[in-house]
Structure formats: C-alpha cells, structure tokens
Design a protein around this motif. Structure first.
Motif, PDB file in Angstrom:
ATOM      1  N   GLY A  13       0.546  -0.972   0.245  1.00 10.05           N
ATOM      2  CA  GLY A  13       0.112  -0.174  -0.023  1.00 10.05           C
ATOM      3  C   GLY A  13       0.481   1.595  -0.498  1.00 10.05           C
ATOM      4  N   TYR A  14       2.054   0.994  -0.111  1.00  6.18           N
ATOM      5  CA  TYR A  14       3.129   2.634   0.052  1.00  6.18           C
ATOM      6  C   TYR A  14       3.718   2.239  -0.995  1.00  6.18           C
ATOM      7  CZ  TYR A  14       6.947   5.283   0.967  1.00  6.18           C
ATOM      8  OH  TYR A  14       7.828   6.753   1.159  1.00  6.18           O
ATOM      9  N   HIS A  15       3.572   3.887  -1.614  1.00  5.33           N
ATOM     10  CA  HIS A  15       4.170   4.275  -3.047  1.00  5.33           C
ATOM     11  C   HIS A  15       4.766   5.900  -2.947  1.00  5.33           C
ATOM     12  CE1 HIS A  15       1.660   2.110  -5.494  1.00  5.33           C
ATOM     13  NE2 HIS A  15      -0.123   1.690  -4.472  1.00  5.33           N
ATOM     14  N   ALA A  16       6.351   5.600  -2.986  1.00  9.93           N
ATOM     15  CA  ALA A  16       6.732   7.130  -3.196  1.00  9.93           C
ATOM     16  C   ALA A  16       6.915   7.675  -4.261  1.00  9.93           C
ATOM     17  CB  ALA A  16       8.569   5.701  -2.868  1.00  9.93           C
ATOM     18  N   PRO A  17       7.353   8.627  -3.564  1.00  2.68           N
ATOM     19  CA  PRO A  17       6.736   9.730  -3.685  1.00  2.68           C
ATOM     20  C   PRO A  17       7.902  10.358  -4.776  1.00  2.68           C
ATOM     21  CG  PRO A  17       7.649  11.014  -1.917  1.00  2.68           C
ATOM     22  CD  PRO A  17       7.294   8.949  -1.778  1.00  2.68           C
ATOM     23  N   ASP A  18       8.286  11.228  -6.373  1.00  3.93           N
ATOM     24  CA  ASP A  18       8.382  11.442  -7.268  1.00  3.93           C
ATOM     25  C   ASP A  18      10.138  11.874  -6.669  1.00  3.93           C
ATOM     26  OD1 ASP A  18       6.884  10.603  -9.080  1.00  3.93           O
ATOM     27  OD2 ASP A  18       6.923  12.650  -9.489  1.00  3.93           O
ATOM     28  N   ASP A  19       9.610  12.187  -5.662  1.00  7.95           N
ATOM     29  CA  ASP A  19      11.446  13.510  -5.250  1.00  7.95           C
ATOM     30  C   ASP A  19      12.805  11.962  -4.860  1.00  7.95           C
ATOM     31  OD1 ASP A  19       9.430  12.561  -2.889  1.00  7.95           O
ATOM     32  OD2 ASP A  19      11.886  13.627  -1.977  1.00  7.95           O
ATOM     33  N   VAL A  20      12.037  10.906  -3.582  1.00  3.02           N
ATOM     34  CA  VAL A  20      12.460   9.960  -3.557  1.00  3.02           C
ATOM     35  C   VAL A  20      13.569   9.224  -4.942  1.00  3.02           C
ATOM     36  CG1 VAL A  20      12.680   7.541  -2.439  1.00  3.02           C
ATOM     37  CG2 VAL A  20      11.188   9.826  -1.693  1.00  3.02           C
ATOM     38  N   THR A  21      12.775   8.632  -6.199  1.00  3.34           N
ATOM     39  CA  THR A  21      12.957   8.321  -7.262  1.00  3.34           C
ATOM     40  C   THR A  21      14.409   8.709  -7.791  1.00  3.34           C
ATOM     41  OG1 THR A  21      11.049   7.540  -7.969  1.00  3.34           O
ATOM     42  CG2 THR A  21      12.038   7.589  -9.604  1.00  3.34           C
ATOM     43  N   THR A  22      13.947  10.271  -7.312  1.00  4.09           N
ATOM     44  CA  THR A  22      15.415  11.108  -8.152  1.00  4.09           C
ATOM     45  C   THR A  22      16.877  11.149  -7.418  1.00  4.09           C
ATOM     46  OG1 THR A  22      13.683  13.225  -8.432  1.00  4.09           O
ATOM     47  CG2 THR A  22      16.434  13.312  -8.282  1.00  4.09           C
ATOM     48  N   ILE A  23      16.195  10.316  -6.484  1.00  5.08           N
ATOM     49  CA  ILE A  23      17.939  10.382  -5.180  1.00  5.08           C
ATOM     50  C   ILE A  23      17.987   9.062  -5.673  1.00  5.08           C
ATOM     51  CG2 ILE A  23      18.501  10.135  -2.787  1.00  5.08           C
ATOM     52  CD1 ILE A  23      15.949  11.484  -1.570  1.00  5.08           C
ATOM     53  N   ALA A  24      17.464   7.877  -5.723  1.00  4.68           N
ATOM     54  CA  ALA A  24      18.178   6.320  -6.372  1.00  4.68           C
ATOM     55  C   ALA A  24      18.480   6.286  -7.251  1.00  4.68           C
ATOM     56  CB  ALA A  24      16.409   5.966  -6.384  1.00  4.68           C
ATOM     57  N   SER A  25      17.813   7.888  -8.541  1.00  4.40           N
ATOM     58  CA  SER A  25      18.816   7.290  -9.900  1.00  4.40           C
ATOM     59  C   SER A  25      20.313   8.925 -10.068  1.00  4.40           C
ATOM     60  CB  SER A  25      17.982   9.256 -11.248  1.00  4.40           C
ATOM     61  OG  SER A  25      16.515   8.521 -11.005  1.00  4.40           O
ATOM     62  N   GLU A  26      20.215   8.991  -8.793  1.00  7.81           N
ATOM     63  CA  GLU A  26      22.019   9.537  -8.338  1.00  7.81           C
ATOM     64  C   GLU A  26      22.994   8.217  -7.551  1.00  7.81           C
ATOM     65  OE1 GLU A  26      21.868  12.583  -5.023  1.00  7.81           O
ATOM     66  OE2 GLU A  26      20.115  13.875  -5.381  1.00  7.81           O
ATOM     67  N   ILE A  27      22.010   7.539  -7.378  1.00 10.42           N
ATOM     68  CA  ILE A  27      23.382   6.112  -6.437  1.00 10.42           C
ATOM     69  C   ILE A  27      23.120   5.350  -8.387  1.00 10.42           C
ATOM     70  CG2 ILE A  27      22.965   3.865  -5.876  1.00 10.42           C
ATOM     71  CD1 ILE A  27      20.882   5.242  -3.780  1.00 10.42           C
ATOM     72  N   MET A  28      22.464   5.583  -9.314  1.00 12.76           N
ATOM     73  CA  MET A  28      22.237   4.611 -10.755  1.00 12.76           C
ATOM     74  C   MET A  28      23.311   5.707 -11.328  1.00 12.76           C
ATOM     75  SD  MET A  28      22.353   2.186 -11.986  1.00 12.76           S
ATOM     76  CE  MET A  28      21.105   0.994 -11.499  1.00 12.76           C
ATOM     77  N   ALA A  29      23.503   6.987 -11.317  1.00  7.88           N
ATOM     78  CA  ALA A  29      24.006   7.875 -11.772  1.00  7.88           C
ATOM     79  C   ALA A  29      26.130   7.311 -11.800  1.00  7.88           C
ATOM     80  CB  ALA A  29      23.816   9.531 -11.769  1.00  7.88           C
ATOM     81  N   THR A  30      25.563   7.194 -10.898  1.00  5.02           N
ATOM     82  CA  THR A  30      26.975   7.333  -9.984  1.00  5.02           C
ATOM     83  C   THR A  30      27.997   5.620 -10.622  1.00  5.02           C
ATOM     84  OG1 THR A  30      26.802   8.584  -8.062  1.00  5.02           O
ATOM     85  CG2 THR A  30      28.775   6.676  -8.609  1.00  5.02           C
ATOM     86  N   LEU A  31      27.153   4.529 -10.641  1.00  2.00           N
ATOM     87  CA  LEU A  31      27.475   3.550 -11.189  1.00  2.00           C
ATOM     88  C   LEU A  31      27.783   3.944 -12.357  1.00  2.00           C
ATOM     89  CD1 LEU A  31      27.839   0.619 -10.615  1.00  2.00           C
ATOM     90  CD2 LEU A  31      25.019  -0.174 -10.682  1.00  2.00           C
ATOM     91  N   LEU A  32      27.126   4.265 -13.576  1.00  3.72           N
ATOM     92  CA  LEU A  32      26.533   4.217 -14.309  1.00  3.72           C
ATOM     93  C   LEU A  32      28.492   4.953 -15.133  1.00  3.72           C
ATOM     94  CD1 LEU A  32      23.165   5.150 -15.731  1.00  3.72           C
ATOM     95  CD2 LEU A  32      24.216   3.002 -16.227  1.00  3.72           C
ATOM     96  N   ASP A  33      28.231   6.464 -14.139  1.00  5.32           N
ATOM     97  CA  ASP A  33      29.793   6.952 -14.379  1.00  5.32           C
ATOM     98  C   ASP A  33      31.042   5.580 -13.976  1.00  5.32           C
ATOM     99  OD1 ASP A  33      29.079   9.689 -14.738  1.00  5.32           O
ATOM    100  OD2 ASP A  33      29.016  10.012 -12.926  1.00  5.32           O
TER     101      ASP A  33
END
Length: 216
Positions: A118-138
């Motif tokens: 029943g829980y859905h994270a807001p968009d800003d949480v997804t943005t932080i997760a994208s920072e993690i993936m961006a570092t890995l992609l670099d």
C-alpha cells in the motif's frame, strides 16, 4: 534574527529533535516486525505522547516511511559520491555498497527488500535513487569497451528511461544492470541469513561474484 541568519528557532530545533526521535523508534519497530507493521500510535505510546500529538510531526504512516526511505537513499547516494570522489572504480563502489548494507541491514531492506504493501514513494525519492545509479553508470562507462553488442544491449538503446538521461552507451548500461542485480542478489541472501550454516564466507562469495562481473 533567525530568518536573516538562517539559524533555527528553539521551536524548530525542538521539532527536529522530536521528529528524529520518532524515526529512531520507527527503525526499532521495523527491526522487530518489519515496515508493514509500523504504527504511529505505538510510537506515540513509547514516547509518552498522544496519537494526535504525534501526528503534528508526521501526518501519517506513509509520510514517516517516506522520510525513512529518503534518509536511506540519501545515505547510500552520499556513500557512493564519497567513494567516487576518492577515486573508487566499479569494484570500489561494490565494496562501498556492501559496507553500507552490512552497517544497517534494516535500512537496506527498507529500500531494496519487499515493498511495503500500500505504500508508494513520491517522485523526489526516485530522484535520489537515480543519483545512486548515475554514479554507478559513470564508473561503468569508464571501463574498457567490450566485444560486439549483445541483443540485450541493442534492446537497451531504446529502453533506457531508467537511466534518467545518463549518456552512458548501451554496453555501460548493461554492465550497470549486471552489477546492480547480481550483487544485490548476493547481498539480499546474505543479510537475510540464507548463508548461515552453509560453511563458507559470504564476503568471499561477494568478491568472487564481483571478479566474475569485471572479467566480463
């Protein structure tokens, strides 16, 4: 004066302290019964507050979970950023991930375990997760190019929304996904205790899996 200097007022400091204490109790509940059993009323009782009084600090369970999830993602994003700034390559990020996970397994499972019903994270949480993936992609993009593109890499050329606009080539996208899925698989099993009693060192299994990924 507080508005001009940016300093917090006594009321703001008190509010921050109470919210921090609420989150501490929430983590204790999660460690005992899981995030799905999180109860603001139970936390209020532990703190000697009424339910309505606690709801002045968090409007509901989902807002509290969001704050915990946001803190967890931010912690890992900062860990990755610090590792990258100190020169960590893909292997360095892998070990940073494992260290972060072992430091607080409940924090790890909140963001990478079974979703809270029943829980859905807001968009800003997804943005932080994208920072993690961006570092890995670099880090993956800095690796030497591989052989001819695989069918999946060809597929990724048109299915890279998850990379959030990162310019990494399909081969780097593929490597990042391999890293993320396979190492999280090992970590999740280790933290859940599935290797207990099997007679081998999970740290060495993690290292072997990482070596296999880099060899590819």
């Amino acid at each position: 004066m507080a508005e001009k200097t940016g300093a917090k007022t006594p009321r703001e400091r008190y509010r921050g302290q109470v919210r921090a204490e609420i989150k501490e109790h929430a983590w204790e509940q999660i460690a005992t019964a899981g995030a799905s059993a999180l109860s603001l009323n139970a936390i209020a009782k532990q703190m000697g507050m009424s339910g309505p009084a606690l709801y002045r600090y968090f409007a509901g369970r989902d807002e509290l979970i969001t704050e915990l999830v946001r803190d967890a993602y931010r912690s890992l994003a900062d860990t990755f950023r610090a590792a990258s700034a100190s020169g960590a390559d893909v292997a360095g990020l892998a070990h940073a991930l494992r260290g972060w996970a072992l430091d607080d397994p409940q924090r790890y499972f909140l963001v990478y375990g079974t979703p809270v019903p029943g829980y859905h994270a807001p968009d800003d949480v997804t943005t932080i997760a994208s920072e993690i993936m961006a570092t890995l992609l670099d880090a993956c993009a800095a690796l030497p190019p591989g052989d001819a593109a695989t069918p999946f890499e060809t597929h990724l050329e048109g299915h890279r929304q998850w990379a959030d606009g990162h310019p990494a080539p399909p081969a780097a996208l593929h490597r990042a996904l391999n890293f993320w899925t396979r190492l999280h698989g090992v970590l999740s099993l280790e933290l859940a205790g599935h290797f207990t009693g099997m007679g081998f060192d999970p740290r060495l299994l993690f290292a072997a899996e990482l070596d296999a990924l880099l060899a590819q």
